[in-house]
Structure formats: structure tokens, C-alpha cells
Design an enzyme around this catalytic site. Structure first.
Site, mmCIF file in Angstrom:
data_model
loop_
_atom_site.group_PDB
_atom_site.id
_atom_site.type_symbol
_atom_site.label_atom_id
_atom_site.label_comp_id
_atom_site.label_asym_id
_atom_site.label_seq_id
_atom_site.Cartn_x
_atom_site.Cartn_y
_atom_site.Cartn_z
ATOM 1 C CB SER A 27 -23.815 13.819 19.899
ATOM 2 O OG SER A 27 -24.757 13.889 20.946
ATOM 3 C CG ASP A 54 -30.391 17.963 18.120
ATOM 4 O OD1 ASP A 54 -30.655 17.519 19.266
ATOM 5 O OD2 ASP A 54 -29.240 17.972 17.657
ATOM 6 C CG HIS A 61 -29.239 14.271 18.433
ATOM 7 N ND1 HIS A 61 -28.363 15.332 18.550
ATOM 8 C CD2 HIS A 61 -28.602 13.199 18.965
ATOM 9 C CE1 HIS A 61 -27.256 14.924 19.144
ATOM 10 N NE2 HIS A 61 -27.370 13.622 19.394
#
Length: 305
Positions: free
Chosen positions: A155, A248, A278
Site C-alpha cells: 500500500s 481495490d 485491498h
């Protein structure tokens, strides 16, 4: 593909997302959230006992070094950058993932405790990430490094890993690999996946926008230290692994980046996890695909040495 059954069950368990007034969140709220016990800790993976775990400092940046090999022979080094939108996350929260990589990658793992926003805005986190990578090259004996260095991030940590990778290239330092897991790579937020999964899939677009405001409010979104996808030249970057989740908001920018690396002649392998959300990589105790993705990334690192 439809949502994976485990992803569907997870969304049902957490319930419908409430509309959050992100502008009302205060620094005290952020600090309180950071201090709270991580309710998902049990799902982040086992805290495998290792013969060597030590907290150190790399030019002022807190780090934790993990080594699964009980010997003292030099090994390659994996630099791990946790996620959390540049606002949340910590070495402690990333402990299980770092231990897993130490066991399965064949390298020493250095988990970086970079500074967090909004107290430390852009480019503090990127500067800290680069500081740690540079220190490993400068002091290989301290890290028991054999000269091989790879970066891994998830991320916002994937953002930092990608930025550190091009900074290393430009500094003439050769990384053996970069593994980017559901990374933030473009602050423009204009992709089809941003529109398709803006609500109801764990990481809403409004939250990404809030994270970006905390970290880089007023920063040119084309600055490659914020948006590696905007880097003028990708040739010569380290070989890469890019992992994406189908549901995501960040999916398309990461997949575009993988294609761009390939077009520039960079060896790259991309794997999309269909039906995944995600954050699945961080929760192998909830998502079988998360366990598979960790194994895949560790295997790619082993192959790169």
C-alpha cells in the site's frame, strides 16, 4: 470475477461502511487510533520465533532487523515498508509479515519505522525510506549483508519502496528486486478502479484522498516522489514483482506501472488476485489469498538473489 467467498464474508462481518467525515478527524483522533490495540493482530500471521531480532537505528530512522539463519554468514537484505496510508502502521504492526519474510525469503529483513503524517508531511516518509536503503549499502557489515538489497512494501509502503527503487537507480546503487503489493503509485486518483470501487470495498476513495491530504497536501501530484507512475524514465529500475487485488481502488495504477516497467525493458512479473480486497496481504489468517501472496513474494525474492 465475483468477490472471493472469504472477501464477501469479511465485508458482511464488518458491515456496511458508514459515511465518514474525514475532515472532522483530528490529530488526537489519529494518535488515539495508532495507540489502540490492533484488533486484527491475530490474523496478521504467527510471530515466528527467530534467533535474531534487534531494534536499531539507521541514520536516525528506527528499524528492526530480523534474521532466521542462526549463523553469521552474510546474506541479502530485504527492506520492508509497512502500509497505513503514511498515517498509520508501525514496525510492531508489521512484525508478523517481517518475520515471515525473514523465514521464507532467504534474507535478513530490515523493517523501517518511517515518520508518519500529518506530524511529518511529505517528503518525510520517502526521505526516511531512502535513508534506510542508503544506510544498508553504506554499512553492509552492520547488516550482515552480502551486497544484495531488495525493497518490499504494501500500500503506502509500496509507494515508498517504488520511490526508493528509482532513487537507488539514480544514485548508482543496484537493487536486486522491488516487490510492490497493492501500492499507491499515482496521486491523481483518476483510474477506472478508483471509480468502480470508490465505496464498499474496505479502502474507499475518500479515505485515499484523506491520506494524501495528510501526507502531501498541496504537493504536485506529478512529483515522482509522491507518484512513481509519473517518473519520466523507467528504464534501469530494479526487476519487479507487482501484486494487485481485483476489488481495490489502487489496482489500475499498479497494473499500469507493471506494464510501463515491462515496456521499459525492466523484468517484471505481475499477479492479480481475483476477488480480493485491498489489505488481503496483511491478513493471511483471514484470507487464503493473503497467505498465497506472501509465499509468492517471498519466492520471488529468493529467486532474485
Amino acid at each position: 470475477m465475483p468477490l472471493h467467498p472469504q472477501a464477501r464474508d469479511y465485508l458482511a462481518a464488518i458491515g456496511p461502511e458508514e459515511e465518514t467525515d474525514f475532515d472532522s478527524i483530528t490529530l488526537e483522533d489519529i494518535q488515539r487510533t495508532r495507540a489502540q490495540t490492533d484488533g486484527a493482530a491475530i490474523h496478521r500471521g504467527p510471530l515466528t520465533k527467530l534467533p535474531f531480532v534487534r531494534d536499531e537505528v539507521a541514520e536516525g530512522v528506527p528499524i528492526r532487523i530480523y534474521r532466521a539463519d542462526p549463523g553469521d554468514a552474510p546474506l541479502p537484505v530485504v527492506v520492508y515498508f509497512h502500509g497505513g496510508g503514511w498515517v498509520y502502521g508501525s514496525i510492531k504492526r508489521a512484525d508478523a509479515a517481517a518475520r515471515y519474510l525473514a523465514v521464507h525469503s532467504g534474507g535478513v529483513v530490515v523493517s523501517a519505522g518511517y515518520r508518519l503524517a500529518p506530524e511529518h508531511p511529505f517528503p518525510a516518509a520517502a526521505d526516511d525510506a531512502w535513508t534506510v536503503v542508503r544506510d544498508i549499502f553504506a554499512r553492509p557489515a552492520f547488516y550482515q549483508s552480502n551486497g544484495g538489497v531488495a525493497v518490499v512494501g504494501e500500500s503506502s509502503g509500496g509507494n515508498l519502496a517504488a520511490v526508493a527503487a528509482w532513487q537507488a537507480r539514480d544514485a548508482g546503487l543496484r537493487l536486486t528486486h522491488q516487490a510492490l503489493v497493492c501500492p499507491v503509485l499515482d496521486a491523481a486518483m483518476g483510474t477506472p478502479s478508483h471509480r468502480a470501487y470508490a465505496k464498499g470495498y474496505v479502502l474507499p476513495a475518500a479515505e485515499i484522498a484523506w491520506f494524501l491530504r495528510q501526507y502531501a497536501d498541496g504537493v504536485d501530484p506529478a512529483d515522482p516522489r509522491l507518484s512513481p507512475l509519473r517518473l519520466p524514465e523507467a528504464a534501469g529500475l530494479a526487476p519487479a514483482t507487482v501484486v494487485t487485488a481485483e476489488y481495490d481502488v489502487l489496482r489500475d495504477e499498479a497494473e499500469t506501472y507493471a506494464r510501463r516497467l515491462a515496456q521499459a525493458g525492466v523484468p517484471v512479473e505481475h499477479r492479480r488476485y481475483d476477488g480480493a480486497l485491498h489489505g488481503f496481504f496483511a491478513l493471511p489468517g483471514l484470507f487464503d489469498q493473503g497467505a498465497d501472496a506472501r509465499s509468492y513474494v517471498a519466492g520471488r525474492l529468493r529467486e532474485s538473489w
